[in-house]
Design an enzyme around this catalytic site. Structure first.
Site, PDB file in Angstrom:
ATOM      1  N   SER A 113      24.727  29.766  63.436  1.00 25.74           N
ATOM      2  CA  SER A 113      24.754  31.164  63.860  1.00 25.74           C
ATOM      3  C   SER A 113      26.176  31.671  63.672  1.00 25.74           C
ATOM      4  O   SER A 113      27.139  30.902  63.757  1.00 25.74           O
ATOM      5  CB  SER A 113      24.355  31.291  65.330  1.00 25.74           C
ATOM      6  N   TYR A 130      24.799  28.948  74.332  1.00 22.29           N
ATOM      7  CA  TYR A 130      24.205  28.998  72.997  1.00 22.29           C
ATOM      8  C   TYR A 130      25.313  28.981  71.943  1.00 22.29           C
ATOM      9  O   TYR A 130      25.246  28.234  70.957  1.00 22.29           O
ATOM     10  CB  TYR A 130      23.349  30.253  72.851  1.00 22.29           C
TER      11      TYR A 130
END
Length: 274
Positions: A132, A145
């Site tokens: 990501s 995350y």
């Protein structure tokens, strides 16, 4: 390759994983996808197998099954993962933090350790990890995350150096917001605090608005297929316009500019003043 290349994609029942499996099949790969909730079945373009990346026995069983069927694995796409709904870092317990890392990071480690011996014997292979842009630029209220994706970044880079001389290459793909069912697979923080309720709601609304103009899973899958087929892969690739812009800012903009942009985008200072 003179044989049909074999690809294994985790988290392939929907979203980015499903798009990767479908596009790889269209590109000529024999594709096996995995899902925690799947029994062995065919989706029409690829075979879906049951797999829990947090269970080492489950991982070993799937790798053995694919090897028994095909004799090799040429491409591993590590995509399985989940998130915690926007929340402050202290709103998640240690148990919840570990569960997130157990899937998002240790799941990749388990899959990689199971696949690499077969690729090493083949003398070739590709591993593509779905990271990501948050693994490059950490955003507040998704701290755990982002931390899991930072771990994926470091692991992928180190692993590529280790395996390159054995004919195996490793890359990490860095998308930004993507229109998937990912939100339905996020979990709520398990110890929410009233002190963060206002900013939590504000950040959640900002992210929902960003999702309205986000890239599609097919946009990310196109990058994955291109990386899988390139002769000289790089370690890192962004996927989508927003991720490319953020990566550019991270590389060239002064840190204070990026810091200010993050806070302005999430309206953190406005929420605090109100």
């Amino acid at each position: 390759m003179t044989h049909t290349p074999v690809a294994l994609v985790t988290g392939a029942s929907s979203g980015i994983g499903e798009a990767c499996a479908r596009q790889l099949a269209a590109a000529g790969y024999r594709v096996y996808g995995t899902s925690r909730r799947a029994d062995s079945q065919s989706s029409g373009t690829f075979t879906l197998l049951s797999l829990d990346v947090t269970d080492e026995q489950s991982v070993d069983a799937v790798i053995k099954e694919v090897i028994a069927r095909e004799g090799r694995i040429d491409l591993l796409i590590n995509n399985a993962g989940f998130g915690i709904a926007p929340a402050a870092a202290e709103e998640s317990s240690i148990q919840q933090a570990w569960a997130l890392f157990d899937t998002n990071f240790m799941g990749i480690v388990r899959m990689t350790c199971a696949v690499v011996p077969h690729m090493r014997r083949q003398g070739s292979g590709r591993i593509i990890n779905i990271g990501s842009i948050l693994g490059v630029i950490a955003m507040p209220y998704v701290a755990l995350y982002a931390a899991s994706k930072h771990a994926v970044e470091g692991y992928s880079e180190a692993l590529d150096h280790e395996l390159r001389t054995q004919g195996i290459r490793v890359s990490v793909i860095e998308p930004a917001y993507t229109k998937t069912a990912f939100d339905t697979h996020t979990i709520a923080p398990d110890r929410p605090l009233a002190e963060y309720s206002t900013v939590r709601a504000s950040v959640t609304q900002t992210i929902r608005q960003a999702m309205n103009i986000a890239d599609t899973p097919d946009d990310v899958a196109q990058v994955v297929v291109r990386v899988a087929q390139t002769g000289r892969p790089k370690i890192r690739y962004t996927a989508g316009k927003a991720a490319a812009q953020l990566a550019f800012l991270r590389r060239f903009a002064p840190s204070r500019v990026l810091d200010k942009g993050v806070r302005k985008n999430l309206q953190l200072d406005q929420v605090r003043k109100s």
